[in-house]
Write an enzyme that holds these catalytic residues in place. Sequence first.
Site, PDB file in Angstrom:
ATOM      1  N   ASP A  71     -87.608  -1.181   6.022  1.00 32.70           N
ATOM      2  CA  ASP A  71     -88.644  -1.961   5.338  1.00 32.70           C
ATOM      3  C   ASP A  71     -89.890  -1.083   5.152  1.00 32.70           C
ATOM      4  OD1 ASP A  71     -89.483  -5.157   4.972  1.00 32.70           O
ATOM      5  OD2 ASP A  71     -91.182  -3.884   5.534  1.00 32.70           O
ATOM      6  N   HIS A  91     -91.804  -8.137  12.415  1.00 27.40           N
ATOM      7  CA  HIS A  91     -93.168  -8.093  12.985  1.00 27.40           C
ATOM      8  C   HIS A  91     -93.308  -8.960  14.232  1.00 27.40           C
ATOM      9  CE1 HIS A  91     -94.674  -5.752   9.678  1.00 27.40           C
ATOM     10  NE2 HIS A  91     -94.387  -6.678   8.786  1.00 27.40           N
ATOM     11  N   HIS A 105     -92.913  -1.802   5.730  1.00 26.15           N
ATOM     12  CA  HIS A 105     -93.873  -1.988   6.820  1.00 26.15           C
ATOM     13  C   HIS A 105     -93.264  -1.615   8.166  1.00 26.15           C
ATOM     14  CE1 HIS A 105     -95.005  -4.829   3.578  1.00 26.15           C
ATOM     15  NE2 HIS A 105     -96.222  -4.395   3.853  1.00 26.15           N
ATOM     16  N   ASP A 159     -89.221  -3.686   0.059  1.00 27.12           N
ATOM     17  CA  ASP A 159     -90.611  -3.608  -0.413  1.00 27.12           C
ATOM     18  C   ASP A 159     -91.088  -2.163  -0.551  1.00 27.12           C
ATOM     19  OD1 ASP A 159     -90.408  -3.575   2.356  1.00 27.12           O
ATOM     20  OD2 ASP A 159     -91.840  -5.208   2.687  1.00 27.12           O
TER      21      ASP A 159
HETATM   22  C1  6XA Z   1     -99.781  -8.986   5.201  1.00 25.66           C
HETATM   23  C2  6XA Z   1     -98.609  -8.185   4.773  1.00 25.66           C
HETATM   24  C3  6XA Z   1     -97.388  -8.676   5.448  1.00 25.66           C
HETATM   25  C4  6XA Z   1     -96.250  -7.772   5.208  1.00 25.66           C
HETATM   26  C5  6XA Z   1     -94.974  -8.439   5.551  1.00 25.66           C
HETATM   27  C6  6XA Z   1     -93.802  -7.565   5.369  1.00 25.66           C
HETATM   28  N1  6XA Z   1    -100.705  -9.155   4.162  1.00 25.66           N
HETATM   29  N2  6XA Z   1     -93.317  -6.972   6.417  1.00 25.66           N
HETATM   30  O1  6XA Z   1     -93.238  -7.374   4.321  1.00 25.66           O
HETATM   31  O2  6XA Z   1     -92.238  -6.212   6.401  1.00 25.66           O
HETATM   32 ZN    ZN Z   2     -92.307  -5.317   4.649  1.00 25.52          ZN
END
Ligand code: 6XA
Ligand code: ZN
Length: 343
Positions: A196, A160, A198, A285
């Site tokens: 991932d 991110h 996200h 995830d």
């Molecule tokens: C914020 C969620 C952050 C996701 C982080 C993550 N509430 N990114 O796993 O791949």
């Molecule tokens: Zn993630």
Amino acid sequence: MKTVFSPLHAGHSGQMELVAGAIVPGFEKPSRAEIIKARIENQKLGEILAPEIHDLTAAKRVHTADYIDFLPTVWPQWEAAGKTGSAIPFAWPTRGLRGDVRPQTIEALLGYYSFDGGASFVKGTWDAIKSSYDVALTAAELIKAGERAAFALCRPPGHHAGAAFMGGYCFINNAAVAAQWFRDQGAKRVAVLDVDYHHGNGTQEIFYDRPDIQVINLHGDPLTEYPFFLGHADERGSSAGEGFNLNYPMPFGTSWEKWNEALEDACQKLAAYAPDVVVVSLGVDTFEKDPISHFKLTSADYPRIGARIAKLGLPTLFVMEGGYAVDEIGVNAVGVLTGFEGR
Ligand code: 6XA
Ligand code: ZN
């Protein structure tokens, strides 16, 4: 396959985050990395090496110098301002505000250098960020030295983090650093495959106008899933990078069959690009029991992911990203790696 790991990740501990209106302990916690490491030992994946120490030159190839120079100053500035809890950003220069004037206090700088409140600092955070960066570069060096694959057990994660911002548990974009490092070492083309749950908005932003680094993301649809403001299918890259960014957003509830169709298409496009090396942003995830995610992959699916990536027949660097079902994180993450090795 060799793993690179640093115990310094553990200093990034006790940070808090905001969930459903409550400040709670962060999901991105030290046990994640420790459980993966234990599973590597249990499965005899291969040697676990300590990282070499690097200067920040490689970080500044993908991040702005002022952002990277800011990170080690956060905790000292926070303490000097008399604050003791987690340093969490809370005000951002969004539309209609001035994002072009660098402010002067630590509270303001935290907002200036972030896109959300999801990347917070405690005392040991900078040392953990730096160790995670060293882990990624050391694992990349193993590939350059001739290893077919290597695992960078990075914590904190990175995908991110953009050129000049942190967010979503991420500070330095370890996968982007490694991809650029391979280019700087002579690779002509590099592919980043982000599996991932996200969207890896930071990696996309960093390489968006580049034809020499293909970025492919499989993720929860940003219409309903974090990080919400990037990751749509029509984001295909800009100027010379047009066509070299590929997004596969998928709805809540996606399970192996549909997810695998996206992976198959992604792998075909990756193979057609014919990179010299692949960097995998490895998040688990996507797992059905992940506490913050909404896909339905099972533990049996992770070795299949590894096997498909191995079929590409390319040097492959795995860089750890997300995954919060800690009881199964070792089985799932190492499952990808053993699947890659065909066992
Ligand atoms: C914020 C969620 C952050 C996701 C982080 C993550 N509430 N990114 O796993 O791949
Ligand atoms: Zn993630």
